[in-house]
Design an enzyme around this catalytic site. Structure first.
Site, PDB file in Angstrom:
ATOM      1  N   CYS A  98       0.792  -1.221   0.000  1.00  0.00           N
ATOM      2  CA  CYS A  98       0.000   0.000   0.000  1.00  0.00           C
ATOM      3  C   CYS A  98       0.830   1.280   0.000  1.00  0.00           C
ATOM      4  O   CYS A  98       2.013   1.255   0.261  1.00  0.00           O
ATOM      5  CB  CYS A  98      -0.867   0.050   1.256  1.00  0.00           C
ATOM      6  SG  CYS A  98      -2.067  -1.271   1.325  1.00  0.00           S
ATOM      7  N   GLY A 156       0.128   0.277  -5.243  1.00  0.00           N
ATOM      8  CA  GLY A 156      -1.124  -0.457  -5.148  1.00  0.00           C
ATOM      9  C   GLY A 156      -2.111   0.037  -6.170  1.00  0.00           C
ATOM     10  O   GLY A 156      -2.293   1.255  -6.308  1.00  0.00           O
ATOM     11  N   ASN A 210      -0.061   1.122   5.780  1.00  0.00           N
ATOM     12  CA  ASN A 210       0.824   0.398   4.870  1.00  0.00           C
ATOM     13  C   ASN A 210       1.651  -0.561   5.706  1.00  0.00           C
ATOM     14  O   ASN A 210       2.257  -0.161   6.691  1.00  0.00           O
ATOM     15  CB  ASN A 210       1.759   1.389   4.145  1.00  0.00           C
ATOM     16  CG  ASN A 210       2.810   0.682   3.316  1.00  0.00           C
ATOM     17  OD1 ASN A 210       2.557  -0.383   2.768  1.00  0.00           O
ATOM     18  ND2 ASN A 210       3.984   1.263   3.220  1.00  0.00           N
ATOM     19  N   GLY A 211       1.664  -1.832   5.309  1.00  0.00           N
ATOM     20  CA  GLY A 211       2.435  -2.829   6.053  1.00  0.00           C
ATOM     21  C   GLY A 211       1.594  -4.045   6.349  1.00  0.00           C
ATOM     22  O   GLY A 211       0.595  -4.289   5.679  1.00  0.00           O
ATOM     23  N   TYR A 223      13.563  -2.492  -5.400  1.00  0.00           N
ATOM     24  CA  TYR A 223      12.502  -2.769  -6.346  1.00  0.00           C
ATOM     25  C   TYR A 223      11.261  -1.868  -6.250  1.00  0.00           C
ATOM     26  O   TYR A 223      10.773  -1.380  -7.257  1.00  0.00           O
ATOM     27  CB  TYR A 223      12.099  -4.244  -6.153  1.00  0.00           C
ATOM     28  CG  TYR A 223      10.912  -4.664  -6.940  1.00  0.00           C
ATOM     29  CD1 TYR A 223      11.013  -4.849  -8.311  1.00  0.00           C
ATOM     30  CD2 TYR A 223       9.682  -4.837  -6.330  1.00  0.00           C
ATOM     31  CE1 TYR A 223       9.908  -5.212  -9.060  1.00  0.00           C
ATOM     32  CE2 TYR A 223       8.570  -5.207  -7.076  1.00  0.00           C
ATOM     33  CZ  TYR A 223       8.694  -5.388  -8.433  1.00  0.00           C
ATOM     34  OH  TYR A 223       7.614  -5.737  -9.168  1.00  0.00           O
TER      35      TYR A 223
END
Ligand code: SF4
Length: 473
Positions: free
Chosen positions: A12, A38, A112-113, A252
């Site tokens: 996210c 996302g 996020n996570g 990445y």
């Protein structure tokens, strides 16, 4: 990026604004620049000081918000979210921010996570009468805050976060407060910027550039920052451990124009390529990178090796998003649609093909085949991350251990499977050096768990896939 066909997916992106009359519009543009984190859903909650309003939808930011819908969101503060569904599955209910209304006040949460003990906490809360509206791990924070007996929101939040384990960058908003928090290991990135007198918060600093904000600082591991009528104030809710920022953010996930922990992502990737060239040189005619995320590393490799960098393959930008495809055959078709070799560049050449990671190995095999079909004499594969041998439990969907090719094969076996002329991965020390960190120890600043199996938090049985076996905790 090839994440959706490679098997690596980020969960996210979070964006927030405090103190700007165009909060929703700024959040919309911020989310747009975080779209790579996302693509399955997007949402914004805005506060006008008296009440919270929400809009969210499935798909890209531009699909989730139709014309006119943004204009309905009026207020000076907002939180927004783009979602890739790893925990809890897809569907609008799981799109964030989640909004909870009660008779006294409302609470919006974006995350996020991945919370590794979410299932255990959820069971406890359900036994005590809580009813969950989503299957997202994020909702447990809202329930814990609501049930906390402390009067001050900051203390409720501290109390709630102390019960959660894992990776989180949270943005939480009520009618009159915005709070952001980072887990004690600082696994996921979260930065603060200034836009005139207003504050903005984003998963990546590229979002600041898009909205014209100035970077101010990172949210620190174990820190809660509150924005309210008194401005910005900070508290530590936990004895912060040394920072363990996700290494794959540099390798990445993040955009090359973002700075994470004040290190530019493109520069880090280029240095990874240089390091890789030093560690694994090879005689070749050209160096090429798998677009988009491996191009910086390929440029670095070429520069260090003194071999020309060439555009050996291009990505078709107009192929729609590749949905998660159930079979290997379909995944391979996805690769074909997205990448094309540049025959005039690779034909008759010995090619170094730089890629950022190998997860299942199917993508790399397809690309080697594609380059050889286009006339490459040799294809030497160089990977700018160490072998991924362990699953991630912190919000990156790296599959189960049984699906990770490097967990089950030697480098030589992998080379043979992908029909490459040679295959090398960067070393862990080399990766840390490329990012700009010290050598490998618990203070190196990075999470390395998917390469080493040394997870920075406890891992709970309910987060494990039956095929996974954790070697250290
Ligand atoms: S396990 Fe790997 S992918 Fe997951 S947070 Fe750590 S470094 Fe990132």
């Amino acid at each position: 990026m090839l994440g959706e066909i490679k098997g690596l997916n980020e969960e996210c992106g979070v964006f927030a604004v405090w103190g700007h009359k165009d909060a929703a519009q700024i959040t919309y543009y911020g989310l747009h620049s975080l779209q790579h984190r996302g693509q399955e859903g997007a949402g914004i909650v805005v506060s006008d000081g008296d009440q919270l309003s929400i809009h969210k939808g499935l798909g890209l930011v531009t699909e989730a918000f139709k014309e006119g819908e943004l204009d309905q969101l009026k207020g000076n503060a907002s939180i927004g979210h783009v979602r890739y569904a790893t925990a809890g599955g897809g569907g609008l209910n799981n799109c964030q921010p989640l909004l909870f209304r009660s008779q006294t006040d409302s609470l919006a949460v974006a995350h996020n996570g991945n919370i590794v003990n979410a299932n255990g906490v959820k069971h406890q809360l359900e036994n005590q009468g809580s009813i969950f509206q989503s299957t997202s791990d994020t909702e447990v924070l809202a329930h814990l805050i609501k049930r906390s007996v402390y009067p001050r929101l900051e203390d409720k939040m501290t109390n709630a976060l102390s019960m959660l384990k894992g990776a989180y960058a949270f943005a939480v908003m009520t009618e009159d407060k915005l709070m952001v928090a980072q887990d004690p290991n600082g696994l996921r990135p979260l930065s603060i910027g200034r836009l005139g007198d207003a504050y903005v918060v984003a998963s990546e600093t590229c979002a600041f550039d898009v909205v014209g904000a100035e970077y101010e600082r990172e949210v620190q591991p174990g820190e809660i920052i509150t924005f309210d009528e008194n401005g910005m104030h900070s508290e530590l809710f936990s004895n912060a451990a040394p920072r363990r920022l996700c290494s794959m953010e540099y390798v990445y996930f993040s955009r090359p124009d973002s700075n994470l922990d004040q290190i530019n992502v493109h520069t880090a990737r280029k240095n990874l390529g240089k390091q890789l060239a030093e560690e694994s040189p090879v005689e070749a005619d050209i160096v090429t990178g798998v677009p988009d995320s491996s191009i910086s590393a390929a440029i670095g490799y070429a520069e260090q090796a003194g071999i020309p960098y060439e555009l050996g393959m291009i990505k078709n930008r107009y192929v729609g998003r590749t949905f998660i495809q159930p079979s290997q055959e379909l995944r391979e078709q996805g690769v074909k649609m997205k990448l094309s070799p540049v025959r005039g560049v690779v034909e008759g050449k010995r090619v170094v093909m730089v890629d950022d990671s190998i997860v299942r190995g199917t993508t790399s095999r397809r690309i080697v085949r594609m380059l050889k079909d286009a006339g490459a004499l040799e294809v030497h594969v160089r990977i700018s991350s160490p072998p991924i041998t362990h699953p991630c439990f912190y919000g990156i969907d790296t599959s189960t251990k049984s699906e990770l090719i490097a967990a089950n094969h030697t480098t030589e076996e992998m080379r043979e499977k992908m029909d490459a002329d040679s295959l090398s991965f960067i070393s862990i020390d080399g990766m840390l050096k490329g990012i700009g960190r010290k050598h490998y120890d618990s203070n190196c600043g990075q999470c390395l768990a998917c390469f080493t199996g040394n997870y920075p938090t406890e891992i709970y049985q309910d987060t494990l896939h039956p095929h996974d076996k954790i070697t250290s905790g």
